[in-house]
Design an enzyme around this catalytic site. Structure first.
Site, PDB file in Angstrom:
ATOM      1  N   ASP A 225       0.894  -1.393  -0.127  1.00  0.00           N
ATOM      2  CA  ASP A 225       0.109   0.019   0.172  1.00  0.00           C
ATOM      3  C   ASP A 225       0.973   1.198  -0.296  1.00  0.00           C
ATOM      4  O   ASP A 225       2.025   1.098   0.266  1.00  0.00           O
ATOM      5  CB  ASP A 225      -0.734   0.071   1.348  1.00  0.00           C
ATOM      6  CG  ASP A 225      -2.161   0.659   0.996  1.00  0.00           C
ATOM      7  OD1 ASP A 225      -1.950   1.813   0.094  1.00  0.00           O
ATOM      8  OD2 ASP A 225      -3.145   0.817   1.883  1.00  0.00           O
ATOM      9  N   TRP A 226       0.269   2.414  -0.423  1.00  0.00           N
ATOM     10  CA  TRP A 226       1.149   3.711  -0.296  1.00  0.00           C
ATOM     11  C   TRP A 226       1.708   4.200   0.760  1.00  0.00           C
ATOM     12  O   TRP A 226       0.843   4.816   1.467  1.00  0.00           O
ATOM     13  CB  TRP A 226       0.197   4.572  -1.315  1.00  0.00           C
ATOM     14  CG  TRP A 226       0.196   4.598  -2.662  1.00  0.00           C
ATOM     15  CD1 TRP A 226       0.537   5.483  -3.578  1.00  0.00           C
ATOM     16  CD2 TRP A 226      -0.113   3.327  -3.636  1.00  0.00           C
ATOM     17  NE1 TRP A 226       0.555   4.959  -4.821  1.00  0.00           N
ATOM     18  CE2 TRP A 226       0.297   3.949  -4.822  1.00  0.00           C
ATOM     19  CE3 TRP A 226      -0.416   1.947  -3.324  1.00  0.00           C
ATOM     20  CZ2 TRP A 226       0.065   2.818  -6.014  1.00  0.00           C
ATOM     21  CZ3 TRP A 226      -0.381   1.305  -4.337  1.00  0.00           C
ATOM     22  CH2 TRP A 226      -0.205   1.609  -5.623  1.00  0.00           C
TER      23      TRP A 226
END
Ligand code: BGC
Length: 756
Positions: A285-286
């Site tokens: 995920d970012w």
């Protein structure tokens, strides 16, 4: 299978395959194809291995990170052709490896805070609506539609497939996901992903795993014993991966049992690669990466939006770790190979996305969004048959929810800027979502849709800010419809399950003024309804997407018969629902508020979140505690009635169930017979083991045959790393909702162990 889980042996095997495949390319022997990766007869894995063998180390490193356009633009080495969106991986043209252009996500091609000016897309309703349809085909159609729009806009990776189970009814992202049951969520998610990838683009499945709340999402250490996790959240992922075969798995922000999800060897390697044999790539995920060596060696293949991390972990630090031998060259090969396998397996390598934007048939796609909204709307209450509203209603007053101009949508990375525009968009005053979310309405006016259906009626709108004025208008009208809203967004959990902004008082006032009052509830999950007994009709429409207004009107006036069923439990009181509250909540919230998107950077240390309900997520928790919720999982009324008969069950190796469903009313409608199964024994609570959506004409009977999902009946055996279905008697309930048992029967199953 065991050897597969041994990293060293696997690396040696992979290296040998690489050598075998690379040799002909190098030597270009007569009769042997020089570029085996172009050979479509070879497996994706073999083609990917051949590609890796032909790459330089720098090329491989190029594949294991993506750039985050909002932060990367203009940075040294950053690509100059980025589309403003979530991410970009630079391709390798000499080997035909496409540049990956990534966009969110599950509800349509997102365009948060309009980073691409004027770029609209079709907005599906909330994931909860699709799930509420219990219709795998609908999920496929939605996925196929948004996948086609993504491709036409030159995106080839959709960050879709959110399947985190609803554990915390306050969860800010519950609307994006698919509810609380692993079988339902897994099946719906798998079909959605399959639909996306039918466009020869990659879909992710996310957020792996146990990312069930937003509060402190970067520092929450979600705790659960592994077997319980296998029997709940991981089962949803596994079912969806089997069905959808996503090219990529996105690991989550939170920690799981002590390790960051993106550096959990147990999650990424032992379970995903070993137990499940998954061959695609794991992207983070970012901003979810916290190390180079541990992340790479635990099984993370690609660092997403790397500029969001504290360092570019899979950039120079990875190069240095390779030089020092802290990460082996074989591991880098494997990382690159997995990225390529995802690209090849989904068809993207052989059928790259177009170089220029293509036309999109938005009119046709709007119908997909409308169908999804209509199938997902749940009729919760209909005392005295108030709905469908009579065609004779001459004066109709709509109150609240901005129902004059549109329908509410959920916020965060899933935000679509929908076709038709955005009539209302309210920036946030602060908080972790402020940088990337605004409270947004889709332009689909219930007022206009109702007026179009009822040309002879006078339809008026009151915004509800003055309850007395709204009540007076309701009193003077034939029918009053209150549009109640509850907004949720990524990065923040909601504070309370009570409707905000004094809407309960508004509903009370209107219902007191006119007994013919219906409530249309636009919410991202459960809400409390203290006014329920005073209101004859309630519809849960979720965030109904860009055709929500039309869908609501069609249901209210009977053009469409409601058929949705709750994918999550509505508790009767906040105290009923399970919730893990950390001791230092105020500090965590302050840390969230001070950071972007709840990102790391604060000072609060990691805190544990113990999901006390374990595998008993959702309705099983209520059953185990003997609690009666307001509305149970699976609940949903129709304008017709369905009766069940002739239940037969057979046991042995599998549990087969057959029965007849009859539409005993006078309109065509769709029903969702649900099969709940519990092992014999006083502590055993029933689980959804099979379901089927069935559309029937008035008086029509259909014979339905189902097979129970065996894993739902089994327990995870950590010793054999597989399932154990205990032999013995099982109680089967054919039901309209969890906790209901229209018909029951028993069967005996044989004791068995089987692979995951
Ligand atoms: C979200 C992901 C999303 C990513 C890229 C993150 O904040 O958790 O679901 O795909 O951003 O936008």
């Amino acid at each position: 299978m065991r050897a597969y889980r041994t990293p060293m042996l696997r690396s040696i095997l992979l290296a040998s395959v690489a050598l075998v495949l690379a040799a002909p390319a190098a030597a270009a022997r007569p009769g042997v194809p020089a570029k085996p990766w172009l050979n479509r007869k070879l497996s994706a894995d073999a083609r990917a291995t051949a590609l890796v063998a032909a790459m330089t180390q720098d090329e491989k490193l190029q594949l294991v990170r993506t750039w985050f356009p909002p932060f990367a633009t203009g940075k040294p080495g950053a690509p100059t052709d980025m589309i403003p969106s979530a991410g970009q991986m630079v391709g390798i043209p000499r080997l035909g490896v496409p540049t990956l252009r990534e966009s969110d996500a599950s509800l349509g091609v997102a365009n948060q805070v309009e980073q691409r000016k004027g770029d609209v897309a079709t907005a599906l309703p909330a994931g909860l609506a699709t799930s509420a349809s219990f219709d795998p085909q609908l999920a496929y159609e939605g996925g196929a539609m948004i996948g086609s729009e993504a491709r036409a806009k030159r995106f080839n990776v959709l960050l879709a497939g959110g399947v985190n189970l609803t554990r915390d009814p306050w969860g800010g992202r519950n609307f994006e996901y698919l509810g609380e049951d692993p079988l339902l969520a897994g099946v719906i998610d798998g079909e959605h992903i399959r639909g996306v990838q039918s466009n020869h683009i990659i879909s992710t499945i996310k957020h792996y795993a146990l990312n069930s709340q937003e509060t402190g999402r970067m520092i929450a250490d979600a705790k659960m014993v592994w077997p319980a996790l296998h029997e709940s959240d991981l089962l949803a992922f596994k079912i969806a991966i089997e069905k959808g075969k996503p090219g990529s798995v996105m690991c989550a922000y939170n920690l799981v049992n002590g390790d960051h999800a993106c550096e959990s060897h147990e999650l990424l390697t032992t379970i995903l690669r070993g137990d499940w044999g998954y061959k695609g790539f794991v992207m983070s995920d970012w901003g979810a990466v916290h190390s180079t060596v541990k992340a790479a060696n635990s099984g993370l293949d690609q660092d997403s939006g790397a500029e969001l991390d504290k360092a570019i972990y899979f950039g120079t630090p990875l190069k240095e770790a390779l030089a020092k031998g802290e990460v082996s060259k074989a591991r880098l090969d494997e990382m690159a190979k997995r990225v390529l396998a995802g690209i090849i397996e989904t068809g993207l390598y052989d059928d790259p996305a177009p170089a220029t934007a293509q036309p999109i048939d938005y009119a046709a796609h709007a119908l997909v969004a409308q169908k999804a909204a209509e199938e997902g709307i749940v009729l919760l209450r209909n005392e005295g048959g108030l709905l469908p509203l009579a065609a004779t209603a001459k004066t109709i007053v709509l109150i609240g929810g901005h129902a004059d101009v549109g329908v509410l949508s959920g916020g965060g990375s899933s935000q679509v800027r929908s076709v038709g525009g955005v009539p209302i968009e309210i920036p946030l005053k602060g908080g972790p979502a402020a940088g990337f979310a605004r409270t947004t309405w889709h332009s689909s006016s219930p007022l206009k849709a109702i007026q179009a259906l009822m040309p002879g009626a006078t339809v008026t709108y009151f915004d509800g800010s003055d309850p007395a004025a709204a009540a007076a208008a309701a009193k003077a009208a034939d029918v009053a419809i209150v549009f109640a809203t509850q907004w949720r967004t990524e990065a923040e959990d909601i504070e309370t399950l009570t409707l905000p902004n004094h809407q309960d008082a508004l509903i009370d006032a209107v219902a007191a003024a006119n007994p013919k009052t219906a409530v249309v509830l636009e919410s991202g999950g459960a809400v409390l309804m203290p006014w329920l007994q005073k209101v004859p009709a309630v519809l849960a429409v979720w965030y109904p997407g860009q055709r929500g207004g039309e869908a609501i009107a069609n249901i209210l006036f009977g053009k469409v018969n409601p058929s949705g069923h709750l994918p999550l439990t509505f508790p009767a009181a906040e105290a009923q629902a399970p919730r893990a509250t950390p001791v230092n909540l105020a500090a965590i919230k302050a840390d969230d508020a001070a950071s972007n998107a709840g990102s790391a950077g604060g000072t609060t240390p990691v805190f544990p979140i113990t999901y006390q309900e374990g595998a008993n997520a959702g309705y099983r928790w209520y059953a185990a505690k003997g609690e009666k919720p307001l509305f149970p999982f699976g609940y949903g009324l129709s304008y017709t009635h369905f009766a069940y008969a002739n239940l037969k069950v057979t046991g042995g190796a599998t549990l087969n169930i057959s029965f007849d469903v009859t539409n005993s009313g006078d309109r065509t409608g769709a029903d969702v017979p649900q099969v709940y199964v519990a092992a014999d024994g006083k502590d055993q609570v029933a689980r959804l083991a099979a379901f089927q959506r069935v559309t029937l004409k008035p008086g029509e009977t259909r014979h339905v045959t189902l097979t129970a999902e065996k894993r739902v009946l089994s327990s995870w055996d950590a010793t054999t790393r597989g399932w154990h279905l205990a032999g013995g008697r099982y109680h089967v309930a054919l039901s309209h909702a969890a906790g209901d048992a229209a018909l029951t029967a028993d069967a005996t199953l044989t004791d068995q162990h089987f692979r995951p």
